[in-house]
Design a protein around this motif. Structure first.
Motif, mmCIF file in Angstrom:
data_model
loop_
_atom_site.group_PDB
_atom_site.id
_atom_site.type_symbol
_atom_site.label_atom_id
_atom_site.label_comp_id
_atom_site.label_asym_id
_atom_site.label_seq_id
_atom_site.Cartn_x
_atom_site.Cartn_y
_atom_site.Cartn_z
ATOM 1 N N ILE A 1 1.099 -1.241 0.176
ATOM 2 C CA ILE A 1 -0.377 0.146 -0.107
ATOM 3 C C ILE A 1 0.701 0.957 0.057
ATOM 4 C CG2 ILE A 1 -1.868 1.275 1.462
ATOM 5 C CD1 ILE A 1 -3.037 -1.750 1.027
ATOM 6 N N VAL A 2 0.531 1.964 -1.171
ATOM 7 C CA VAL A 2 1.682 3.164 -1.275
ATOM 8 C C VAL A 2 0.569 4.577 -0.874
ATOM 9 C CG1 VAL A 2 3.023 4.757 -1.833
ATOM 10 C CG2 VAL A 2 2.614 2.024 -2.553
ATOM 11 N N ASP A 3 0.278 4.907 0.317
ATOM 12 C CA ASP A 3 -0.086 6.322 0.502
ATOM 13 C C ASP A 3 0.496 6.926 1.668
ATOM 14 O OD1 ASP A 3 -2.106 8.552 1.293
ATOM 15 O OD2 ASP A 3 -3.358 6.663 0.861
ATOM 16 N N PHE B 1 -4.084 3.776 5.250
ATOM 17 C CA PHE B 1 -3.505 2.202 4.991
ATOM 18 C C PHE B 1 -3.428 1.414 6.500
ATOM 19 C CE2 PHE B 1 -0.195 -0.533 7.789
ATOM 20 C CZ PHE B 1 0.628 -0.722 7.024
ATOM 21 N N HIS B 2 -3.901 2.117 7.706
ATOM 22 C CA HIS B 2 -4.263 1.093 8.271
ATOM 23 C C HIS B 2 -5.707 0.297 8.265
ATOM 24 C CE1 HIS B 2 -1.282 1.746 11.223
ATOM 25 N NE2 HIS B 2 -1.243 3.234 11.004
ATOM 26 N N PHE B 3 -6.285 0.974 7.795
ATOM 27 C CA PHE B 3 -8.130 1.014 7.124
ATOM 28 C C PHE B 3 -8.188 -0.301 6.060
ATOM 29 C CE2 PHE B 3 -11.068 1.574 3.513
ATOM 30 C CZ PHE B 3 -12.095 0.719 4.322
ATOM 31 N N ILE B 4 -7.061 0.121 5.229
ATOM 32 C CA ILE B 4 -6.986 -1.545 4.284
ATOM 33 C C ILE B 4 -6.265 -2.323 4.602
ATOM 34 C CG2 ILE B 4 -6.177 -1.957 2.099
ATOM 35 C CD1 ILE B 4 -6.008 1.115 1.590
ATOM 36 N N GLU B 5 -5.219 -1.788 5.312
ATOM 37 C CA GLU B 5 -4.471 -3.041 6.082
ATOM 38 C C GLU B 5 -5.437 -3.629 6.756
ATOM 39 O OE1 GLU B 5 -2.182 -2.317 9.595
ATOM 40 O OE2 GLU B 5 -0.649 -3.847 9.227
ATOM 41 N N GLU B 6 -5.881 -3.166 7.304
ATOM 42 C CA GLU B 6 -6.780 -4.307 8.513
ATOM 43 C C GLU B 6 -7.584 -5.143 7.241
ATOM 44 O OE1 GLU B 6 -8.402 -1.624 11.689
ATOM 45 O OE2 GLU B 6 -9.900 -3.829 12.307
ATOM 46 N N VAL B 7 -8.582 -4.301 6.128
ATOM 47 C CA VAL B 7 -9.530 -4.966 5.873
ATOM 48 C C VAL B 7 -8.702 -6.134 5.321
ATOM 49 C CG1 VAL B 7 -10.922 -5.241 3.877
ATOM 50 C CG2 VAL B 7 -10.813 -3.229 5.267
ATOM 51 N N LEU B 8 -7.372 -6.124 4.430
ATOM 52 C CA LEU B 8 -6.783 -6.861 3.339
ATOM 53 C C LEU B 8 -6.706 -7.821 4.538
ATOM 54 C CD1 LEU B 8 -4.773 -5.238 0.889
ATOM 55 C CD2 LEU B 8 -7.119 -6.267 1.206
ATOM 56 N N ARG B 9 -5.860 -7.844 5.948
ATOM 57 C CA ARG B 9 -5.050 -8.457 6.549
ATOM 58 C C ARG B 9 -6.590 -9.975 7.504
ATOM 59 N NH1 ARG B 9 0.295 -8.102 7.729
ATOM 60 N NH2 ARG B 9 0.835 -6.186 8.514
ATOM 61 N N MET C 1 10.237 5.325 -1.378
ATOM 62 C CA MET C 1 9.730 4.281 -0.541
ATOM 63 C C MET C 1 9.192 3.097 -1.733
ATOM 64 S SD MET C 1 8.466 5.412 3.261
ATOM 65 C CE MET C 1 8.476 3.787 3.597
ATOM 66 N N ALA C 2 8.559 3.240 -2.013
ATOM 67 C CA ALA C 2 7.754 1.777 -2.333
ATOM 68 C C ALA C 2 8.695 1.534 -3.840
ATOM 69 C CB ALA C 2 6.549 2.945 -3.115
ATOM 70 N N VAL C 3 9.156 2.576 -4.444
ATOM 71 C CA VAL C 3 10.239 1.601 -5.543
ATOM 72 C C VAL C 3 11.471 0.757 -4.576
ATOM 73 C CG1 VAL C 3 12.420 1.696 -7.478
ATOM 74 C CG2 VAL C 3 10.371 3.165 -7.293
ATOM 75 N N LYS C 4 11.827 1.196 -3.171
ATOM 76 C CA LYS C 4 13.137 0.605 -3.037
ATOM 77 C C LYS C 4 12.894 -0.663 -1.489
ATOM 78 C CE LYS C 4 15.871 4.101 -0.240
ATOM 79 N NZ LYS C 4 16.041 4.696 0.731
ATOM 80 N N GLU C 5 10.936 -0.635 -1.878
ATOM 81 C CA GLU C 5 10.249 -1.897 -0.402
ATOM 82 C C GLU C 5 10.549 -2.521 -2.249
ATOM 83 O OE1 GLU C 5 9.305 -2.178 1.569
ATOM 84 O OE2 GLU C 5 8.858 -4.273 1.587
ATOM 85 N N LEU C 6 10.250 -2.531 -3.661
ATOM 86 C CA LEU C 6 9.452 -3.658 -4.282
ATOM 87 C C LEU C 6 11.598 -3.918 -4.559
ATOM 88 C CD1 LEU C 6 7.097 -1.913 -6.450
ATOM 89 C CD2 LEU C 6 7.201 -3.481 -5.048
ATOM 90 N N LYS C 7 12.830 -3.349 -4.708
ATOM 91 C CA LYS C 7 13.408 -4.134 -5.054
ATOM 92 C C LYS C 7 14.390 -4.763 -4.230
ATOM 93 C CE LYS C 7 15.540 0.085 -7.893
ATOM 94 N NZ LYS C 7 16.371 1.004 -7.403
ATOM 95 N N GLY C 8 13.348 -4.529 -2.862
ATOM 96 C CA GLY C 8 13.072 -5.551 -1.652
ATOM 97 C C GLY C 8 13.429 -6.873 -1.783
ATOM 98 N N SER C 9 11.927 -6.750 -1.402
ATOM 99 C CA SER C 9 11.179 -8.428 -2.324
ATOM 100 C C SER C 9 9.714 -8.346 -3.072
ATOM 101 C CB SER C 9 10.270 -8.167 -0.523
ATOM 102 O OG SER C 9 10.122 -7.298 -0.263
ATOM 103 N N PHE D 1 3.836 -1.019 3.800
ATOM 104 C CA PHE D 1 2.916 0.423 3.436
ATOM 105 C C PHE D 1 4.748 0.879 2.940
ATOM 106 C CE2 PHE D 1 3.307 4.377 5.930
ATOM 107 C CZ PHE D 1 2.237 4.923 4.566
ATOM 108 N N ALA D 2 4.094 1.894 2.070
ATOM 109 C CA ALA D 2 5.271 2.980 2.219
ATOM 110 C C ALA D 2 4.783 4.116 2.078
ATOM 111 C CB ALA D 2 6.121 2.429 0.224
ATOM 112 N N SER D 3 5.235 5.064 2.322
ATOM 113 C CA SER D 3 4.738 6.417 2.264
ATOM 114 C C SER D 3 4.913 7.348 1.347
ATOM 115 C CB SER D 3 4.637 7.518 3.888
ATOM 116 O OG SER D 3 6.736 7.645 3.476
ATOM 117 N N ASP D 4 5.747 6.736 0.396
ATOM 118 C CA ASP D 4 5.706 8.116 -1.440
ATOM 119 C C ASP D 4 6.151 6.749 -2.212
ATOM 120 O OD1 ASP D 4 8.583 7.632 -1.353
ATOM 121 O OD2 ASP D 4 7.905 9.459 0.477
ATOM 122 N N GLY D 5 5.960 7.207 -3.655
ATOM 123 C CA GLY D 5 7.211 6.124 -4.663
ATOM 124 C C GLY D 5 8.232 5.638 -4.409
#
Ligand code: ADP
Length: 689
Positions: free
Chosen positions: A573-575, A581-589, A603-611, A597-601
């Protein structure tokens, strides 16, 4: 006297000299001297005259040099020239000393009547030009005796008498033969040169005329009392169209007090020009009127030149542009506010739904239901605002008329409430769809409602607006009726005219109904009004409709069936809003997914590189790297995730956003969304990819 006469005189004197008579000799000698003086004067005059004739640039300058010559020959108190070849005759005076105005008028009158006797031509409303001699004395010395014409010479042009030269004196003087002969020579020379001057002036004038005549602005020349002296064809057509009076004072025919006041300053030479905008409500015309002073050589105001420009169309375009600019600024503001509201609304709605599904007491559930339905109401208001704020190309498609009316009513619901206006609705919920631009039709309805609300504020009785709609013969008929003060009979035919308004300055532009009529006609419909003073006003709109087809999309609005997504997916989730994020996280969990969670683009790219991830759900507007940039990075670096991408946005009012989403065909959900919407989007993404 000719040269041979001089010769014989000279011979005669030499014979006398030979005769040896000293007194005769003396007399002859002084006569000879006088003749030589006359001859010298004649030659010098003719020389000066021919020089000034060739070098004079203007008629005034040329006439001044002739008058100077007349003055030198006659040594008169006053010389004058009447010229009557133009529309406007002129009297040129040449003074060697002060002459009272009354006396000048008198001598002018005598000269005019003499000219009339000689030529048969009448001179009226003449213009006067006064020159002063080089040896001018600023005091009068005639005593009681008045000026008289002591000699005059006609001015001919192509054998037509076009003027008169006159020599005036306060004493009874007789000019000697030589001087008279000299004056005749000057007048003959002047006539010949004048012809050249007048011809070139006439051709200049006709060139000037054709320039003025070809102008699209109206040009009018008046004298100081407002009599028309000249008009060009554009002015004639304006005068005719606006029924402006040609006979009474021209300025008065505008019925504009400010103009008349400033004009008096112009006449008094306090200002050189003025410009006024005058609206002719009866003829739906706005004129820009410019008046400039016409000055003579002594800088005195002798007339007024008017330029009339019809700026109606220009003003309309300007007002429309202003309106569009205002709307666009408003649009930007609204879309900003809507964006800010969407994020908290998403969390409120989401948590309320989550809690509703949890095991909570019945009472709490009921309250949660209220929170949920009220936040949905807010969601609709935000959506409506966004529809109005949207800057977009005019797009005609089938739209739901009920929905359009409802959203307008929702927008004005606050004003209706505070103005204590009751709205009665009387239309079926399955009105057929209409082909057109929903946004434009909503603008028309909004304008009619706004007018009705403003009008109703004037009445004390219970305020009501009734909205009725029906369908027959392939047409939808909408009626919006109020019980306000009504429209006065004489105004009914004008309310659809551009700029017609009865509202105070700043409160109305008079454009609303004229734009409404254009819009409805563009939709091949009609708009009409029925109104009675003290009873109310009714606007009737007809629009072509689809043949009884119900809005098929209505089904789309029914809540989606709740299907669970295959569990065990890894979702990013990127927002920049942690609450979302908390709300969507709760639904999806709850649905059995692993969520990060990533707070912007970035951070998200970094996260995608890692897993490795199965799905990305991203906001569009984010700091540092926005959604657009993030999506293109994902498309390049992790192409398998390009179709496993969902945007969440409340920014579709922004043309750039909606264009991007449409072009890239990326799935998106509108903020604020509820549990089912996000689940549906996730399920569809996995089903399709
Ligand atoms: P504006 O609202 O800027 O004046 P419009 O073109 O919308 O321009 O309206 C023109 C005029 O029509 C208004 O100024 C008003 O005099 C009249 N009018 C329109 N609707 C109503 C109404 N419901 N009741 C009374 N007068 C109305």
């Amino acid at each position: 006297m000719c040269a041979s006469e001089h010769e014989s005189e000279r011979n005669q004197s030499s014979q006398n000299e030979q005769a040896g008579n000293p007194s005769e000799w003396k007399r002859d000698y002084s006569e000879l001297e006088r003749q030589i003086d006359d001859r010298t004067l004649e030659l010098s005059l003719l020389y000066d005259l021919s020089r000034s004739m060739n070098s004079s640039l203007s008629l005034d300058e040329f006439l001044r040099s002739i008058l100077e010559a007349i003055h030198r020959i006659s040594e008169a108190d006053l010389s004058l020239i009447i010229l009557s070849f133009e529309d406007r005759p002129v009297i040129y005076y040449y003074l060697s000393h002060l002459v009272e105005g009354r006396e000048l008028k008198e001598i002018g009158k005598s000269a005019i009547s003499l000219f009339h006797d000689l030529s048969g031509r009448k001179v009226r409303n003449e213009k006067t030009v006064v020159f002063r001699s080089r040896d001018y004395l600023p005091e009068s010395y005639y005593g009681q005796s008045s000026l008289q014409i002591i000699h005059h010479m006609p001015i001919f042009r192509r054998s037509l008498s076009v003027g008169l030269m006159a020599v005036c004196s306060s004493q009874r003087r007789i000019l000697n033969e030589n001087r008279i002969r000299l004056l005749d020579t000057v007048s003959n020379q002047a006539s010949a040169t004048l012809d050249r001057f007048i011809s070139s002036l006439e051709s200049e004038q006709s060139r000037f005329r054709s320039v003025v005549n070809s102008m699209t602005e109206g040009v009018v020349l008046t004298d100081l009392s407002g009599h028309l002296l000249m008009t060009n064809p554009a002015a004639d057509s304006i005068l005719f169209r606006l029924r402006l009076d040609r006979d009474q004072g021209f300025a008065n025919s505008f019925h504009d007090k400010d103009l008349v006041r400033s004009l008096s300053d112009l006449r008094k030479n306090r200002i050189r020009s003025l410009s006024h905008e005058i609206t002719f409500h009866n003829y739906q015309t706005i004129l820009n009127v410019t008046a400039s002073a016409v000055l003579d050589a002594d800088e005195r105001v002798t007339g007024i030149v008017w330029v009339l420009s019809d700026i109606t169309r220009q003003r309309q375009l300007h007002e429309q542009m202003m309106q569009a600019e205002k709307l666009s600024a408003l649009g930007e503001m609204i879309s900003g506010i809507a964006h800010e509201l969407n994020n908290p609304l998403t969390s409120v709605m989401g948590y309320a739904q989550l809690l509703q599904n949890a095991s909570v007491p019945k009472e709490v559930k009921k309250k949660l239901e209220v929170i949920n339905s009220e936040s949905k109401r807010c969601q609709r208001i935000v959506q409506n605002l966004l529809t109005f704020a949207r800057k977009y190309k005019i797009e005609k498609k089938w739209f739901d008329l009920n929905g359009a009316i409802e959203s307008v009513l929702q927008i004005i619901s606050y004003q209706l409430r505070v103005s204590s206006i009751e709205v009665k609705k009387n239309y079926p919920q399955d009105l057929p769809r209409v082909m057109g631009d929903v946004h434009q039709i909503q603008q028309v309805l909004l304008n009619i409602f706004n007018n009705a609300m403003q009008a109703l504020l004037e009445v004390k009785r219970k305020r009501k607006i009734m909205i009725k709609a029906d369908f027959s013969d392939g047409k939808v008929l909408i009626e919006i009726k109020d019980n306000g003060p009504g429209i006065r009979k004489e105004n009914i035919s004008k309310i659809f005219d551009p700029f017609f308004t009865t509202k105070e300055p700043g409160k109305g532009t008079g454009l609303g109904l004229s734009i409404a009529r254009t819009t409805i006609r563009e939709h091949r419909g009609e708009i009409n009004v029925v109104s009675n003073v003290d009873e109310g006003t009714s606007f009737l709109i007809t629009l072509p409709a689809a043949g009884g087809v119900r809005d098929k999309d209505q089904n789309a609005r029914l809540p989606a069936r709740i299907d669970r997504i295959p569990a065990g997916k890894k979702i990013l989730i990127v927002d920049d809003e942690i609450e979302i994020f908390h709300f969507i996280e709760e639904v999806l969990r709850e649905d059995g997914h692993q969520v990060n969670f990533a707070s912007d683009g970035r951070m998200a790219v970094k996260e995608l590189k890692g897993s490795a991830y199965d799905l990305i759900i991203s906001d569009f507007k984010m700091p540092r790297m926005d959604g657009k940039e993030f999506f293109s990075r994902v498309s390049r670096k992790f192409p398998h995730l390009k179709d496993r991408f969902i945007f969440m946005t409340g920014d579709t009012a922004n043309p750039a956003t909606s264009e991007f989403l449409e072009k890239k065909k990326v799935r998106f959900i509108l903020k604020p969304f509820d549990l089912e919407e996000i689940r549906k989007a996730i399920r569809e993404t996995f089903q399709e990819s």
